[in-house]
Design a protein around this motif. Sequence first.
Motif, PDB file in Angstrom:
ATOM      1  N   GLY A 162       0.819  -1.214   0.000  1.00 53.48           N
ATOM      2  CA  GLY A 162       0.000   0.000   0.000  1.00 53.48           C
ATOM      3  C   GLY A 162       0.846   1.255   0.000  1.00 53.48           C
ATOM      4  O   GLY A 162       0.528   2.240  -0.679  1.00 53.48           O
ATOM      5  N   PHE A 163       1.933   1.241   0.757  1.00 49.31           N
ATOM      6  CA  PHE A 163       2.834   2.393   0.760  1.00 49.31           C
ATOM      7  C   PHE A 163       3.432   2.611  -0.619  1.00 49.31           C
ATOM      8  O   PHE A 163       3.585   3.744  -1.062  1.00 49.31           O
ATOM      9  CB  PHE A 163       3.941   2.186   1.794  1.00 49.31           C
ATOM     10  N   GLU A 164       3.776   1.528  -1.306  1.00 54.89           N
ATOM     11  CA  GLU A 164       4.355   1.668  -2.637  1.00 54.89           C
ATOM     12  C   GLU A 164       3.313   2.128  -3.654  1.00 54.89           C
ATOM     13  O   GLU A 164       3.626   2.869  -4.567  1.00 54.89           O
ATOM     14  CB  GLU A 164       4.995   0.355  -3.084  1.00 54.89           C
ATOM     15  N   LEU A 165       2.063   1.692  -3.485  1.00 52.69           N
ATOM     16  CA  LEU A 165       1.006   2.140  -4.390  1.00 52.69           C
ATOM     17  C   LEU A 165       0.759   3.637  -4.249  1.00 52.69           C
ATOM     18  O   LEU A 165       0.424   4.318  -5.219  1.00 52.69           O
ATOM     19  CB  LEU A 165      -0.291   1.374  -4.122  1.00 52.69           C
ATOM     20  N   PHE A 166       0.907   4.152  -3.036  1.00 52.90           N
ATOM     21  CA  PHE A 166       0.657   5.563  -2.783  1.00 52.90           C
ATOM     22  C   PHE A 166       1.935   6.401  -2.853  1.00 52.90           C
ATOM     23  O   PHE A 166       1.968   7.513  -2.352  1.00 52.90           O
ATOM     24  CB  PHE A 166      -0.013   5.745  -1.416  1.00 52.90           C
ATOM     25  N   ARG A 167       2.971   5.874  -3.468  1.00 56.43           N
ATOM     26  CA  ARG A 167       4.235   6.615  -3.579  1.00 56.43           C
ATOM     27  C   ARG A 167       4.030   7.922  -4.355  1.00 56.43           C
ATOM     28  O   ARG A 167       4.609   8.952  -4.016  1.00 56.43           O
ATOM     29  CB  ARG A 167       5.297   5.766  -4.251  1.00 56.43           C
ATOM     30  N   ASP A 168       3.202   7.911  -5.394  1.00 56.16           N
ATOM     31  CA  ASP A 168       2.966   9.121  -6.178  1.00 56.16           C
ATOM     32  C   ASP A 168       2.051  10.107  -5.460  1.00 56.16           C
ATOM     33  O   ASP A 168       2.014  11.284  -5.794  1.00 56.16           O
ATOM     34  CB  ASP A 168       2.358   8.766  -7.533  1.00 56.16           C
ATOM     35  N   PHE A 169       1.287   9.616  -4.496  1.00 57.81           N
ATOM     36  CA  PHE A 169       0.371  10.470  -3.732  1.00 57.81           C
ATOM     37  C   PHE A 169       0.903  10.608  -2.309  1.00 57.81           C
ATOM     38  O   PHE A 169       0.290  10.134  -1.352  1.00 57.81           O
ATOM     39  CB  PHE A 169      -1.037   9.860  -3.727  1.00 57.81           C
ATOM     40  N   GLN A 170       2.044  11.242  -2.185  1.00 54.62           N
ATOM     41  CA  GLN A 170       2.776  11.333  -0.924  1.00 54.62           C
ATOM     42  C   GLN A 170       1.908  11.910   0.196  1.00 54.62           C
ATOM     43  O   GLN A 170       2.008  11.480   1.341  1.00 54.62           O
ATOM     44  CB  GLN A 170       4.026  12.199  -1.127  1.00 54.62           C
ATOM     45  N   GLU A 171       1.045  12.858  -0.118  1.00 57.86           N
ATOM     46  CA  GLU A 171       0.264  13.514   0.934  1.00 57.86           C
ATOM     47  C   GLU A 171      -0.839  12.616   1.487  1.00 57.86           C
ATOM     48  O   GLU A 171      -1.366  12.878   2.566  1.00 57.86           O
ATOM     49  CB  GLU A 171      -0.323  14.840   0.433  1.00 57.86           C
ATOM     50  N   TYR A 172      -1.182  11.534   0.788  1.00 62.26           N
ATOM     51  CA  TYR A 172      -2.242  10.644   1.247  1.00 62.26           C
ATOM     52  C   TYR A 172      -1.714   9.374   1.908  1.00 62.26           C
ATOM     53  O   TYR A 172      -2.496   8.578   2.423  1.00 62.26           O
ATOM     54  CB  TYR A 172      -3.157  10.255   0.086  1.00 62.26           C
ATOM     55  N   ARG A 173      -0.414   9.172   1.896  1.00 62.55           N
ATOM     56  CA  ARG A 173       0.149   7.928   2.439  1.00 62.55           C
ATOM     57  C   ARG A 173      -0.174   7.766   3.914  1.00 62.55           C
ATOM     58  O   ARG A 173      -0.599   6.696   4.350  1.00 62.55           O
ATOM     59  CB  ARG A 173       1.662   7.889   2.243  1.00 62.55           C
ATOM     60  N   MET A 174       0.038   8.810   4.687  1.00 61.90           N
ATOM     61  CA  MET A 174      -0.212   8.711   6.133  1.00 61.90           C
ATOM     62  C   MET A 174      -1.696   8.602   6.435  1.00 61.90           C
ATOM     63  O   MET A 174      -2.078   7.987   7.429  1.00 61.90           O
ATOM     64  CB  MET A 174       0.412   9.893   6.859  1.00 61.90           C
ATOM     65  N   LEU A 175      -2.529   9.163   5.593  1.00 63.01           N
ATOM     66  CA  LEU A 175      -3.964   9.031   5.768  1.00 63.01           C
ATOM     67  C   LEU A 175      -4.382   7.571   5.620  1.00 63.01           C
ATOM     68  O   LEU A 175      -5.147   7.042   6.433  1.00 63.01           O
ATOM     69  CB  LEU A 175      -4.709   9.911   4.751  1.00 63.01           C
ATOM     70  N   VAL A 176      -3.889   6.919   4.591  1.00 60.31           N
ATOM     71  CA  VAL A 176      -4.192   5.507   4.384  1.00 60.31           C
ATOM     72  C   VAL A 176      -3.604   4.664   5.508  1.00 60.31           C
ATOM     73  O   VAL A 176      -4.219   3.720   5.990  1.00 60.31           O
ATOM     74  CB  VAL A 176      -3.689   5.045   2.993  1.00 60.31           C
ATOM     75  N   PHE A 177      -2.384   5.020   5.941  1.00 59.84           N
ATOM     76  CA  PHE A 177      -1.735   4.311   7.041  1.00 59.84           C
ATOM     77  C   PHE A 177      -2.583   4.412   8.307  1.00 59.84           C
ATOM     78  O   PHE A 177      -2.828   3.428   8.991  1.00 59.84           O
ATOM     79  CB  PHE A 177      -0.353   4.905   7.280  1.00 59.84           C
ATOM     80  N   GLY A 178      -3.062   5.592   8.613  1.00 61.30           N
ATOM     81  CA  GLY A 178      -3.914   5.780   9.792  1.00 61.30           C
ATOM     82  C   GLY A 178      -5.241   5.059   9.661  1.00 61.30           C
ATOM     83  O   GLY A 178      -5.765   4.516  10.629  1.00 61.30           O
ATOM     84  N   PHE A 179      -5.794   5.045   8.452  1.00 65.10           N
ATOM     85  CA  PHE A 179      -7.050   4.335   8.230  1.00 65.10           C
ATOM     86  C   PHE A 179      -6.883   2.843   8.463  1.00 65.10           C
ATOM     87  O   PHE A 179      -7.726   2.194   9.049  1.00 65.10           O
ATOM     88  CB  PHE A 179      -7.546   4.590   6.800  1.00 65.10           C
ATOM     89  N   ALA A 180      -5.754   2.287   7.996  1.00 69.58           N
ATOM     90  CA  ALA A 180      -5.500   0.858   8.176  1.00 69.58           C
ATOM     91  C   ALA A 180      -5.350   0.544   9.649  1.00 69.58           C
ATOM     92  O   ALA A 180      -5.791  -0.474  10.138  1.00 69.58           O
ATOM     93  CB  ALA A 180      -4.253   0.455   7.402  1.00 69.58           C
TER      94      ALA A 180
END
Length: 168
Positions: free
Chosen positions: A150-168
Amino acid sequence: NITNGPQGVNLIDPIAFGGFSFSQTHTLLGVSIPGIYTYYYLFLALALLIIFVSLRLQNSRIGRAWVAIREDEVAAEAMGINTRNIKLLAFAMGASFAGISGGLFAGFQGFISPESFTFGESALVLAIVVLGGMGSQLGIVIAATVMLGGFELFRDFQEYRMLVFGFA
């Protein structure tokens, strides 16, 4: 002076067994295998070996003693389990696995410093353990694949990585 403090340790030799260096390109049956692939297969083999050892330990007398201590230490000691030695063995096993992993990491990178280990990596490992389940090797593997993938999928969307991380 030994570890260079915040500057880290550099010029660490690559991993080699006998005359076989994992950092060099090798040819096997006419196929050229780059060093990064040999490192990958080494790490994969050692990860599978550690999972195998952990599963075997889980179903042994030592594993049952660890479970008994985890559930109720006083009852485990009353049943004749030497809790001090079993806890020390668990600590030594964890330290051994961590030492092997750290040595492999240092040999692969060729350099190691305090900046190699940030709070983000610690939080990621904790999240993988929580999501995978502390007693489940398969759950940990799946959680690591999902989190890191998931982190690698969101590599281009750097500002959303932590949001997805927190959601998980």
